[in-house]
Design a protein around this motif. Structure first.
Motif, PDB file in Angstrom:
ATOM      1  N   ALA A  24       0.816  -1.211   0.000  1.00 47.49           N
ATOM      2  CA  ALA A  24       0.000   0.000   0.000  1.00 47.49           C
ATOM      3  C   ALA A  24       0.853   1.265   0.000  1.00 47.49           C
ATOM      4  CB  ALA A  24      -0.938  -0.007   1.207  1.00 47.49           C
ATOM      5  N   GLU A  25       1.935   1.258   0.786  1.00 49.17           N
ATOM      6  CA  GLU A  25       2.772   2.458   0.874  1.00 49.17           C
ATOM      7  C   GLU A  25       3.421   2.774  -0.477  1.00 49.17           C
ATOM      8  OE1 GLU A  25       2.747   4.432   3.225  1.00 49.17           O
ATOM      9  OE2 GLU A  25       2.589   3.482   5.183  1.00 49.17           O
ATOM     10  N   LEU A  26       3.780   1.753  -1.250  1.00 50.99           N
ATOM     11  CA  LEU A  26       4.353   1.992  -2.575  1.00 50.99           C
ATOM     12  C   LEU A  26       3.292   2.451  -3.563  1.00 50.99           C
ATOM     13  CD1 LEU A  26       7.011  -0.812  -3.178  1.00 50.99           C
ATOM     14  CD2 LEU A  26       7.369   1.654  -3.068  1.00 50.99           C
ATOM     15  N   LYS A  27       2.095   1.858  -3.492  1.00 50.77           N
ATOM     16  CA  LYS A  27       1.017   2.262  -4.390  1.00 50.77           C
ATOM     17  C   LYS A  27       0.672   3.733  -4.183  1.00 50.77           C
ATOM     18  CE  LYS A  27      -2.506  -0.404  -5.242  1.00 50.77           C
ATOM     19  NZ  LYS A  27      -3.692  -1.266  -5.037  1.00 50.77           N
ATOM     20  N   ARG A  28       0.626   4.167  -2.927  1.00 49.18           N
ATOM     21  CA  ARG A  28       0.275   5.563  -2.650  1.00 49.18           C
ATOM     22  C   ARG A  28       1.310   6.524  -3.218  1.00 49.18           C
ATOM     23  NH1 ARG A  28      -1.522   7.009   3.292  1.00 49.18           N
ATOM     24  NH2 ARG A  28       0.633   6.449   3.735  1.00 49.18           N
ATOM     25  N   ARG A  31       1.289   6.803  -7.634  1.00 49.73           N
ATOM     26  CA  ARG A  31       0.287   7.506  -8.447  1.00 49.73           C
ATOM     27  C   ARG A  31      -0.426   8.544  -7.596  1.00 49.73           C
ATOM     28  NH1 ARG A  31      -5.132   6.833  -8.871  1.00 49.73           N
ATOM     29  NH2 ARG A  31      -6.128   7.625 -10.766  1.00 49.73           N
ATOM     30  N   VAL A  32      -0.446   9.770  -8.062  1.00 51.40           N
ATOM     31  CA  VAL A  32      -1.141  10.847  -7.355  1.00 51.40           C
ATOM     32  C   VAL A  32      -2.627  10.505  -7.256  1.00 51.40           C
ATOM     33  CG1 VAL A  32      -1.784  13.273  -7.411  1.00 51.40           C
ATOM     34  CG2 VAL A  32       0.512  12.580  -8.109  1.00 51.40           C
ATOM     35  N   GLY A  33      -3.179  10.607  -6.058  1.00 54.41           N
ATOM     36  CA  GLY A  33      -4.595  10.339  -5.859  1.00 54.41           C
ATOM     37  C   GLY A  33      -4.912   8.893  -5.531  1.00 54.41           C
ATOM     38  N   GLU A  34      -3.902   8.027  -5.532  1.00 54.12           N
ATOM     39  CA  GLU A  34      -4.142   6.615  -5.216  1.00 54.12           C
ATOM     40  C   GLU A  34      -4.584   6.492  -3.760  1.00 54.12           C
ATOM     41  OE1 GLU A  34      -4.519   2.674  -6.290  1.00 54.12           O
ATOM     42  OE2 GLU A  34      -3.944   4.349  -7.577  1.00 54.12           O
ATOM     43  N   TYR A  35      -5.702   5.775  -3.549  1.00 57.40           N
ATOM     44  CA  TYR A  35      -6.248   5.642  -2.196  1.00 57.40           C
ATOM     45  C   TYR A  35      -6.070   4.228  -1.679  1.00 57.40           C
ATOM     46  CZ  TYR A  35      -9.638   4.933   1.533  1.00 57.40           C
ATOM     47  OH  TYR A  35     -10.232   4.580   2.716  1.00 57.40           O
ATOM     48  N   ASP A 186       1.043  -8.278 -31.298  1.00 56.11           N
ATOM     49  CA  ASP A 186       2.332  -7.771 -31.770  1.00 56.11           C
ATOM     50  C   ASP A 186       3.139  -7.228 -30.597  1.00 56.11           C
ATOM     51  OD1 ASP A 186       2.156  -8.099 -34.702  1.00 56.11           O
ATOM     52  OD2 ASP A 186       0.431  -6.760 -34.479  1.00 56.11           O
ATOM     53  N   ILE A 187       2.449  -6.548 -29.692  1.00 54.26           N
ATOM     54  CA  ILE A 187       3.108  -5.972 -28.515  1.00 54.26           C
ATOM     55  C   ILE A 187       2.184  -6.118 -27.307  1.00 54.26           C
ATOM     56  CG2 ILE A 187       4.098  -3.896 -27.450  1.00 54.26           C
ATOM     57  CD1 ILE A 187       4.609  -2.800 -30.223  1.00 54.26           C
ATOM     58  N   THR A 188       2.729  -6.606 -26.199  1.00 52.67           N
ATOM     59  CA  THR A 188       2.023  -6.561 -24.919  1.00 52.67           C
ATOM     60  C   THR A 188       2.518  -5.340 -24.164  1.00 52.67           C
ATOM     61  OG1 THR A 188       1.791  -8.972 -24.804  1.00 52.67           O
ATOM     62  CG2 THR A 188       1.571  -7.747 -22.738  1.00 52.67           C
ATOM     63  N   VAL A 189       1.584  -4.511 -23.702  1.00 50.31           N
ATOM     64  CA  VAL A 189       1.937  -3.251 -23.045  1.00 50.31           C
ATOM     65  C   VAL A 189       1.583  -3.329 -21.557  1.00 50.31           C
ATOM     66  CG1 VAL A 189       1.668  -0.744 -23.093  1.00 50.31           C
ATOM     67  CG2 VAL A 189       1.370  -2.065 -25.195  1.00 50.31           C
ATOM     68  N   VAL A 190       2.541  -2.935 -20.713  1.00 51.43           N
ATOM     69  CA  VAL A 190       2.316  -2.907 -19.263  1.00 51.43           C
ATOM     70  C   VAL A 190       2.513  -1.464 -18.795  1.00 51.43           C
ATOM     71  CG1 VAL A 190       2.967  -3.874 -17.024  1.00 51.43           C
ATOM     72  CG2 VAL A 190       3.208  -5.264 -19.093  1.00 51.43           C
ATOM     73  N   PRO A 191       1.441  -0.648 -18.801  1.00 50.23           N
ATOM     74  CA  PRO A 191       1.580   0.779 -18.501  1.00 50.23           C
ATOM     75  C   PRO A 191       1.411   1.124 -17.017  1.00 50.23           C
ATOM     76  CG  PRO A 191      -0.637   0.336 -19.268  1.00 50.23           C
ATOM     77  CD  PRO A 191       0.084  -0.993 -19.256  1.00 50.23           C
ATOM     78  N   SER A 192       1.533   0.137 -16.141  1.00 45.26           N
ATOM     79  CA  SER A 192       1.254   0.341 -14.715  1.00 45.26           C
ATOM     80  C   SER A 192       2.127   1.420 -14.090  1.00 45.26           C
ATOM     81  CB  SER A 192       1.470  -0.964 -13.944  1.00 45.26           C
ATOM     82  OG  SER A 192       0.667  -1.998 -14.440  1.00 45.26           O
ATOM     83  N   TYR A 193       1.539   2.142 -13.149  1.00 41.87           N
ATOM     84  CA  TYR A 193       2.304   3.079 -12.341  1.00 41.87           C
ATOM     85  C   TYR A 193       3.185   2.315 -11.358  1.00 41.87           C
ATOM     86  CZ  TYR A 193      -0.782   6.827 -13.968  1.00 41.87           C
ATOM     87  OH  TYR A 193      -1.456   7.730 -14.743  1.00 41.87           O
ATOM     88  N   TYR A 194       2.714   1.148 -10.918  1.00 35.09           N
ATOM     89  CA  TYR A 194       3.464   0.338  -9.952  1.00 35.09           C
ATOM     90  C   TYR A 194       3.072  -1.120 -10.109  1.00 35.09           C
ATOM     91  CZ  TYR A 194       4.303  -2.086  -5.510  1.00 35.09           C
ATOM     92  OH  TYR A 194       4.658  -3.004  -4.561  1.00 35.09           O
ATOM     93  N   GLU A 195       4.069  -1.985 -10.129  1.00 36.17           N
ATOM     94  CA  GLU A 195       3.868  -3.433 -10.097  1.00 36.17           C
ATOM     95  C   GLU A 195       4.841  -4.004  -9.075  1.00 36.17           C
ATOM     96  OE1 GLU A 195       1.901  -5.591 -11.670  1.00 36.17           O
ATOM     97  OE2 GLU A 195       0.937  -4.324 -13.175  1.00 36.17           O
ATOM     98  N   SER A 196       4.355  -4.874  -8.208  1.00 37.76           N
ATOM     99  CA  SER A 196       5.270  -5.499  -7.269  1.00 37.76           C
ATOM    100  C   SER A 196       6.236  -6.418  -8.003  1.00 37.76           C
ATOM    101  CB  SER A 196       4.495  -6.280  -6.201  1.00 37.76           C
ATOM    102  OG  SER A 196       3.649  -7.240  -6.803  1.00 37.76           O
ATOM    103  N   PHE A 197       5.816  -6.972  -9.127  1.00 37.49           N
ATOM    104  CA  PHE A 197       6.706  -7.790  -9.948  1.00 37.49           C
ATOM    105  C   PHE A 197       6.439  -7.598 -11.440  1.00 37.49           C
ATOM    106  CE2 PHE A 197       7.811 -11.679 -12.250  1.00 37.49           C
ATOM    107  CZ  PHE A 197       9.168 -11.745 -11.966  1.00 37.49           C
ATOM    108  N   GLY A 198       5.190  -7.618 -11.872  1.00 37.85           N
ATOM    109  CA  GLY A 198       4.878  -7.493 -13.288  1.00 37.85           C
ATOM    110  C   GLY A 198       4.821  -8.835 -13.972  1.00 37.85           C
ATOM    111  N   LEU A 199       3.959  -9.715 -13.468  1.00 37.59           N
ATOM    112  CA  LEU A 199       3.856 -11.077 -13.991  1.00 37.59           C
ATOM    113  C   LEU A 199       3.399 -11.114 -15.445  1.00 37.59           C
ATOM    114  CD1 LEU A 199       4.346 -13.941 -12.933  1.00 37.59           C
ATOM    115  CD2 LEU A 199       1.919 -14.075 -12.363  1.00 37.59           C
ATOM    116  N   VAL A 200       2.573 -10.139 -15.855  1.00 39.29           N
ATOM    117  CA  VAL A 200       2.095 -10.082 -17.236  1.00 39.29           C
ATOM    118  C   VAL A 200       3.264  -9.983 -18.212  1.00 39.29           C
ATOM    119  CG1 VAL A 200       0.889  -8.606 -18.896  1.00 39.29           C
ATOM    120  CG2 VAL A 200      -0.212  -9.215 -16.737  1.00 39.29           C
TER     121      VAL A 200
END
Length: 208
Positions: A24-28, A31-35, A186-200
């Motif tokens: 939670a502390e990393l998610k906050r 990204r601005v506004g993450e609750y 053709d391309i897999t896109v991972v646009p996340s602001y935060y991933e603990s690992f990024g399994l995708v």
């Protein structure tokens, strides 16, 4: 009895090992506004303070445990997740597209939960800003099959950006069908602001 498992483990002298899907502390901070609810944050601090060992996915998460939760490095172990290579493996793009009913469009793929932290809004704006968007299709795999507030917001955003005919919101896919989507794209896109690992990203790479 309602007593938290970690309290029982501590009182009975049973080793307590914990891991977190995201922090939670990393998610906050990502990204601005993450609750994140205060209850979750308190629970994470209680668990990290009481666990005998914490399993983390990356060295970055290990450092975050030290910096934000005060967990000594020697009480953590880095164990990266993996994927089932019998399921996620390279395959024929043409065959995968035929099975999914896709045509010859250039295909982008997003796989993930419908949450703001996943950054799908960024990807939609990116598609809308391309100089040559014709012949491009974005497949969005994930979210609830029922009415989903975040999905509806993103669908409305794609309409307002005038790209709704290029974006297919496909809902949740069965786990065993995910390799087809990775193989077809053709391309897999991972646009996340935060991933603990990024399994995708790992699943996509395993599929070539």
């Amino acid at each position: 009895s309602g007593i938290p498992a970690m309290t029982i483990a501590r009182e009975w002298g049973v080793p307590h090992v914990a891991t977190f899907h995201t922090l939670a502390e990393l998610k906050r901070r990502a990204r601005v506004g993450e609750y994140e609810p205060d209850l979750r944050i308190r629970a994470e601090h209680q668990v990290t303070a009481s666990a005998d060992r914490i399993i983390v996915s990356t060295a970055h998460e290990q450092q975050a445990m030290q910096r934000l939760y005060g967990v000594p490095k020697e009480r953590t172990s880095v164990v990266p997740p993996g994927v089932d290579l019998d399921m996620f493996h390279p395959g024929s793009q043409a065959a995968a597209r035929a099975r999914l009913g896709l045509n010859g469009d250039r295909t982008l793929l997003f796989v993930g939960r419908m949450e703001p932290i996943k950054g799908l809004e960024v990807l939609l704006h990116t598609v809308a800003g391309l100089e040559e968007p014709d012949g491009l299709r974005l497949l969005v795999v994930g979210g609830s099959d029922s009415q989903d507030e975040e999905m509806e917001r993103l669908k409305e955003l794609s309409r307002s950006l005038l790209i709704d005919e290029q974006v297919d919101f496909l809902g949740r896919a069965e786990h065993q069908t995910l390799p087809l989507y990775y193989q077809a794209a053709d391309i897999t896109v991972v646009p996340s602001y935060y991933e603990s690992f990024g399994l995708v990203a790992l699943e996509a790479m395993a599929c070539g």
